[in-house]
Scaffold this active site. Structure first.
Site, PDB file in Angstrom:
ATOM      1  N   ASP A 450       0.834  -1.195   0.000  1.00 50.28           N
ATOM      2  CA  ASP A 450       0.000   0.000   0.000  1.00 50.28           C
ATOM      3  C   ASP A 450       0.872   1.250   0.000  1.00 50.28           C
ATOM      4  O   ASP A 450       2.028   1.232   0.446  1.00 50.28           O
ATOM      5  CB  ASP A 450      -0.900   0.026   1.247  1.00 50.28           C
ATOM      6  CG  ASP A 450      -1.954  -1.065   1.216  1.00 50.28           C
ATOM      7  OD1 ASP A 450      -2.196  -1.611   0.136  1.00 50.28           O
ATOM      8  OD2 ASP A 450      -2.522  -1.355   2.291  1.00 50.28           O
ATOM      9  N   LEU A 451       0.287   2.335  -0.473  1.00 50.66           N
ATOM     10  CA  LEU A 451       0.981   3.619  -0.481  1.00 50.66           C
ATOM     11  C   LEU A 451       1.567   3.942   0.891  1.00 50.66           C
ATOM     12  O   LEU A 451       2.718   4.381   1.017  1.00 50.66           O
ATOM     13  CB  LEU A 451       0.001   4.714  -0.909  1.00 50.66           C
ATOM     14  CG  LEU A 451       0.485   6.163  -0.757  1.00 50.66           C
ATOM     15  CD1 LEU A 451       1.460   6.497  -1.867  1.00 50.66           C
ATOM     16  CD2 LEU A 451      -0.686   7.127  -0.752  1.00 50.66           C
TER      17      LEU A 451
END
Length: 602
Positions: A450-451
């Protein structure tokens, strides 16, 4: 003056007031003015009181919590105040002192509700009565007992036939071995016949003892004649046919028992389902009548029926009852100008997860998506803000390992794994790798983070290596260890979380727990250290679902507390405290197991 409007203290300065109404679908969070008003309501809820005679403990029980909302409004005299609302009903009540009323027409609803309640309750009572009836109970018990008996007899017969099959195999092998030995002796007989007398033929007693002798560890010393061997093999075949005949007779008997019990039970079960289906059909009919009691007014003073706002589809259950819709409807009805809106959850999280006490959430897309845009027509409304990642945290990738086939990267928090669709989301690990290796047939990421998650990522520099790595991820041959800081205490020292996940269709990309439609998600965890108010935990995911560790941490059936800094499932912070610390896999080219570790930066 509207008694439901409370003063906003201290009065906001001119630069604190938004020029346009902030979008209720803003994913970044509510406006600071609305946030301040919400914190005042949260403080009241923390004190344990919702309204006189209604404690906030009702939000902590098995029925779960509730979405609350606040709307900062400007009175006609220019002063600012706050309206408060809750979604749907609270403790079985539509009206609670200090909170705005529902949107529906009370008189119209009063004509529908008693009939609807009585009819639906009567159908529910019929279904429950039949489900609990002595006849259905007896049919279920008899059929369950029959199934259990059938299963036990089937297993016993299987074991019995299997034992007989092994015995026949051994006896058949002994007969054939005797035949081969006899044939060998006959082949060697010409010389032996000149030296020794021929073996005598079997006596009647010896022939009678032959079948028993074949079952002994040592084969009989006497050979069977061709007729005797054929007879022995035929007897074994007959035994096999006997077992098959027994199985056919038993199957026929079970089929007869099923014909006597199963249809009666199936008919009774169909009646239960039919009553439940009838109740749902009737409920949907009444729901249409309920929806017809809602007349929705917008900021221009235009009014439309609720059902007309959903493009010909039936509005979902609860449409028009969300806190945001209640607040705007009350403001328009009393000449108040909406300034800023905030909605937050308070109380026990829902069974699907995705809600944490005190956290702010945008308006839901399912119920409010078609409704609020119409209500806001006539107001200047800001476009909903979307997340734009901050400037790249590092100018260069942190390379942990690289060779001719693959590269391992320590991804910083805030950097995308792959570029997004928007032009502002082009910077990513993959983009930078392609710049670093312009002549490689890759690079291709074997997995993603994920970011907001930092840590180890592996990318292949050619398609063959990529395919090998993906197979390892698919077959769960890759070992991964994450470290997270949990925002609260964790019960126990280790365990396994098995909560199936799917995307929240009303609030992407948020994931929710769904035992029926969710995909299996399994996480092993262990406590590493307990700190003041926090718990450091290691996660070992067996599956790789979107946001798996974040949901498994926050859900009450998981760790029961979100990861520190989680804006989706907890409370936003400077960063998400989740880091992919260890990655281990089989090197596609060398065949050797390789492992990499990078300590968490928190």
């Amino acid at each position: 003056m509207d008694p439901l409007v409370t003063a906003l203290e201290p009065a906001p300065r001119a630069d604190e007031v938004p020029g346009a109404f902030p979008s209720p679908f803003d994913a970044v969070g509510p406006h600071a003015l609305a946030r301040r008003a919400a914190e005042s309501l949260k403080a009241t809820l923390r004190e344990g009181v919702i309204a006189p005679g209604l404690d906030s403990d009702v939000l902590q029980g098995p029925d779960g919590g509730k979405m609350f909302g606040v709307l900062v409004v400007r009175r006609p005299n220019g002063t600012f105040g706050v309206l408060r609302a809750f979604s749907a009903m609270l403790a079985g009540r539509w009206d609670v002192p200090g909170f705005v009323p529902p949107v529906f027409d009370r008189e119209a609803r009063a004509r529908v509700e008693p009939v609807a309640d009585a009819t639906v309750k009567a159908l529910l009572a019929r279904a429950e009565a039949w489900s609990a009836s002595e006849e259905l109970r007896r049919l279920r018990e008899d059929d369950d007992a029959r199934q259990a008996r059938e299963a036990a007899e089937r297993e016993a017969m299987r074991l019995r036939h299997e034992a007989r099959r092994r015995q026949r195999h051994e006896r058949r092998a002994a007969i054939l071995a005797m035949q081969r030995r006899t044939e060998t002796e006959r082949a060697q007989a010409p010389h032996a016949l000149n030296q020794e007398p021929t073996a005598h033929a079997l006596t009647e007693t010896e022939r009678a003892q032959a079948p028993h002798a074949l079952n002994q560890e040592e084969p009989t010393a006497h050979a069977l004649t061709e007729a005797e061997r054929a007879q022995a093999l035929h007897a074994l075949d007959q035994e096999s046919r006997g077992d098959k005949a027994e199985k056919r007779r038993w199957d026929a008997a079970q089929e007869e028992a099923r014909r006597q019990l199963a249809p009666a039970r199936a008919k009774a079960e169909r009646r239960v389902r039919a009553l439940d289906r009838l109740r749902r059909i009737v409920s949907r009919g009444f729901m249409k009548q309920f929806h017809d009691t809602y007349a929705i007014t917008n900021a221009r003073g235009e009014t439309r029926p609720l059902r007309s706002l959903y493009g010909g589809a039936e509005p979902p259950s609860g449409a028009g009852d969300c806190a945001g819709a209640k607040l705007l409807a009350h403001a328009f009805a009393h000449g108040l100008q909406p300034v800023a809106l905030a909605e937050f959850w308070w109380g026990t999280p829902p069974a699907s997860g995705g809600r944490i006490q005190g956290a702010f959430y945008p308006a839901c897309r399912d119920k409010c998506g078609p409704l609020l845009p119409f209500m806001l027509e006539g107001l200047e409304v800001s476009a909903p803000r979307v997340f734009v990642p901050p400037p790249a945290p590092t100018p260069e990738l942190s390379i942990v390992f690289e060779d001719a086939w693959l590269v391992v990267i320590d991804k910083p928090c805030g950097l995308l794994s792959v570029p997004g669709r928007d032009a502002s989301l082009l910077d990513s690990v993959l983009t930078r790798l392609r710049s670093r290796y312009p002549h490689a047939t890759g690079p291709l990421l074997a997995h993603r983070l994920d970011l907001d998650t930092s840590g180890l990522l592996v990318a292949a520099l050619d398609s063959r290596t990529h395919a090998s790595l993906q197979r390892q991820f698919l077959h769960r041959d890759v070992a991964k260890r994450y470290v997270a800081l949990i925002d609260g205490p964790v019960q126990g020292d280790s365990g396994t979380i098995t909560l199936p996940l799917r995307v929240d269709l009303d609030d992407r990309p948020r994931q929710i727990v769904d035992p029926v439609h969710g995909k299996p998600a399994v996480t092993d965890w262990e406590v590493l250290r307990r700190e003041a108010g926090h718990t450091r935990v290691a996660f070992h995911p067996r599956t790789g679902r979107t946001h798996q560790l974040r949901v498994h941490a926050a859900h009450p059936q998981g760790l029961g507390a979100p990861i520190v800094g989680d804006p989706l499932y907890g409370h936003a912070g400077l960063r998400l405290h989740l880091h992919a610390e260890t990655l281990s896999f089989m090197h596609p080219a060398t065949g050797q197991r390789v492992s990499f570790t990078r300590a968490a930066p928190f």
